[in-house]
Design a protein around this motif. Structure first.
Motif, mmCIF file in Angstrom:
data_model
loop_
_atom_site.group_PDB
_atom_site.id
_atom_site.type_symbol
_atom_site.label_atom_id
_atom_site.label_comp_id
_atom_site.label_asym_id
_atom_site.label_seq_id
_atom_site.Cartn_x
_atom_site.Cartn_y
_atom_site.Cartn_z
ATOM 1 N N UNK A 48 0.813 -1.211 0.000
ATOM 2 C CA UNK A 48 0.000 0.000 0.000
ATOM 3 C C UNK A 48 0.844 1.258 0.000
ATOM 4 N N UNK A 49 0.175 2.399 0.050
ATOM 5 C CA UNK A 49 0.886 3.673 0.018
ATOM 6 C C UNK A 49 1.727 3.858 1.275
ATOM 7 N N UNK A 50 2.979 4.269 1.125
ATOM 8 C CA UNK A 50 3.874 4.374 2.277
ATOM 9 C C UNK A 50 3.697 5.676 3.048
ATOM 10 N N UNK A 51 4.410 5.763 4.146
ATOM 11 C CA UNK A 51 4.535 7.000 4.920
ATOM 12 C C UNK A 51 5.869 7.640 4.567
ATOM 13 N N UNK A 52 5.825 8.886 4.152
ATOM 14 C CA UNK A 52 7.027 9.660 3.875
ATOM 15 C C UNK A 52 7.339 10.519 5.081
ATOM 16 N N UNK A 53 8.575 10.426 5.566
ATOM 17 C CA UNK A 53 8.993 11.253 6.686
ATOM 18 C C UNK A 53 10.178 12.116 6.284
ATOM 19 N N UNK A 54 10.022 13.420 6.484
ATOM 20 C CA UNK A 54 11.101 14.389 6.330
ATOM 21 C C UNK A 54 11.132 15.217 7.611
ATOM 22 N N UNK A 55 11.882 16.290 7.617
ATOM 23 C CA UNK A 55 11.864 17.222 8.755
ATOM 24 C C UNK A 55 11.122 18.473 8.335
ATOM 25 N N UNK A 105 -0.458 9.575 -0.919
ATOM 26 C CA UNK A 105 -1.674 9.287 -1.671
ATOM 27 C C UNK A 105 -1.427 8.304 -2.805
ATOM 28 N N UNK A 106 -0.195 8.204 -3.259
ATOM 29 C CA UNK A 106 0.156 7.303 -4.351
ATOM 30 C C UNK A 106 1.660 7.108 -4.345
ATOM 31 N N UNK A 107 2.118 5.997 -4.943
ATOM 32 C CA UNK A 107 3.549 5.705 -4.994
ATOM 33 C C UNK A 107 3.866 5.032 -6.321
ATOM 34 N N UNK A 108 5.027 5.354 -6.863
ATOM 35 C CA UNK A 108 5.498 4.774 -8.120
ATOM 36 C C UNK A 108 6.963 4.398 -7.964
ATOM 37 N N UNK A 109 7.320 3.212 -8.425
ATOM 38 C CA UNK A 109 8.721 2.798 -8.447
ATOM 39 C C UNK A 109 9.433 3.471 -9.611
ATOM 40 N N UNK A 110 10.638 3.981 -9.343
ATOM 41 C CA UNK A 110 11.504 4.484 -10.406
ATOM 42 C C UNK A 110 12.875 3.857 -10.204
ATOM 43 N N UNK A 111 13.766 4.064 -11.153
ATOM 44 C CA UNK A 111 15.045 3.360 -11.137
ATOM 45 C C UNK A 111 15.833 3.577 -9.856
ATOM 46 N N UNK A 112 15.827 4.801 -9.339
ATOM 47 C CA UNK A 112 16.660 5.105 -8.171
ATOM 48 C C UNK A 112 15.866 5.261 -6.886
ATOM 49 N N UNK A 113 14.600 4.847 -6.889
ATOM 50 C CA UNK A 113 13.814 4.963 -5.669
ATOM 51 C C UNK A 113 12.330 4.950 -5.934
ATOM 52 N N UNK A 114 11.646 5.964 -5.423
ATOM 53 C CA UNK A 114 10.192 6.041 -5.523
ATOM 54 C C UNK A 114 9.783 7.498 -5.752
ATOM 55 N N UNK A 115 8.649 7.680 -6.405
ATOM 56 C CA UNK A 115 7.996 8.984 -6.473
ATOM 57 C C UNK A 115 6.651 8.844 -5.779
#
Length: 330
Positions: free
Chosen positions: A204-211, A223-233
């Protein structure tokens, strides 16, 4: 003073604090990078804190919170809570780490976990439960909320409501830090983060944590997640727009009846893009999932126990305490 004698949090979120089976707990490393992991929250009506715990044999979360008490709790997955149309709530607060009485901590955890998640030990002989001391020995983290942001309908693409504690609210100090050096990480992370990326996408959709702008950990359900070559969008609501800097992306899922949990977490850097937030992954964190199914769980617990049990005596000695014992609640 430590906290107001009468806690007046928004009434809409209190049932979530009491009944949620998991929340996402975010703390900061020495370098200031956020790390977020799902934990079971505990809150009693009228109490001034929301509490989580971590194992004495793997106390890194607590040590981060003792070093920098700025933490956050995100309640973004009401699965198993029994709440309908549950809000999503973000709590930023100050952590108080409790490990001065390991026996009391263990008794407290046995009592609270069996009260909230009795199915986790259903069918296990008490003798077997007692042998899992590496798991039941606990360090508690009590969080005094200073800010609460919540989305009443659970739709994080809308505008949230906000609450702040009065300026006089603070948190008591943590128990003294243990002596000596902490042991190294108990589990090795995957050599290549891509090995677990496909499995993570199924959670499912992940939790993004920044500061945030003030330096606090800011975990947000995406709300949505996509795999890309160097990580995720990922796509976020307005609170996450422009997220950048050190980041943690946390995936997790469990069934309505909490009999297991799947986790995956990745750390790297975040930067805003036209499509959302690009998280460039540097590495995956070591996985500590509990698979569903009694046989698979038992195999996982036995394997983890062989690794973690030798660390217990070291951690208890650092705190100048004997090893606790697992006692049946009275």
């Amino acid at each position: 003073m430590t906290a107001l004698s009468v806690v007046r949090w928004p009434t809409a979120v209190v049932p979530l604090f009491e009944r949620a089976l998991t929340c996402e707990f975010a703390s900061l490393t020495r370098s200031g990078a956020p790390i977020t992991w799902p934990l079971t929250p505990y809150h009693d009506a009228g109490a001034a804190t929301i509490d989580v715990s971590t194992g004495l044999s793997y106390p890194a979360k607590a040590e981060r919170a003792r070093r920098d008490p700025r933490v956050a709790l995100l309640f973004s997955d009401p699965t198993g809570s029994g709440l309908r149309d549950a809000p999503v709530a973000l709590v930023q607060g100050l952590a108080t780490v409790r490990d001065a009485d390991l026996q009391a901590n263990t008794d407290r955890y046995v009592r609270r976990l069996l009260g909230k998640l009795p199915q986790t030990v259903a069918g296990q002989p008490w003798l077997l439960v007692r042998q899992q001391l590496w798991y039941w020995s606990r360090v508690w983290i009590e969080v005094t909320p200073l800010k609460i942001v919540w989305w009443p309908t659970g739709r994080v693409d809308g505008d949230p409501l906000r609450w702040e504690a009065s300026a006089e609210v603070t948190a008591p100090p943590s128990d003294p830090a243990p002596e000596g050096s902490a042991p190294p990480p108990w589990a090795a992370p995957p050599a290549d983060w891509r090995q677990g990326a496909d499995r993570a996408m199924g959670l499912g959709n992940p939790v993004l944590t920044v500061r945030d702008a003030d330096g606090w950990p800011l975990p947000l359900r995406t709300l949505a997640v996509e795999r890309v070559d160097d990580g995720f969008v990922v796509r976020t609501g307005s609170l996450g727009a422009g997220a950048r800097g050190r980041a943690c992306l946390t995936f997790h899922a469990h069934a309505e009846a909490f009999t297991g949990q799947q986790n995956a977490a990745f750390v790297g850097t975040a930067a805003p893009t036209a499509d959302g937030v690009h998280v460039r992954v540097e590495r995956a964190l070591a996985d500590f999932s509990l698979p569903a199914g009694r046989f698979r769980q038992l195999r996982t617990l036995l394997s983890s126990g062989r690794t973690l049990t030798p660390r217990l005596a070291h951690e208890a000695a650092r705190r100048r305490q004997p090893l606790p014992v697992v006692r049946r609640p009275v």
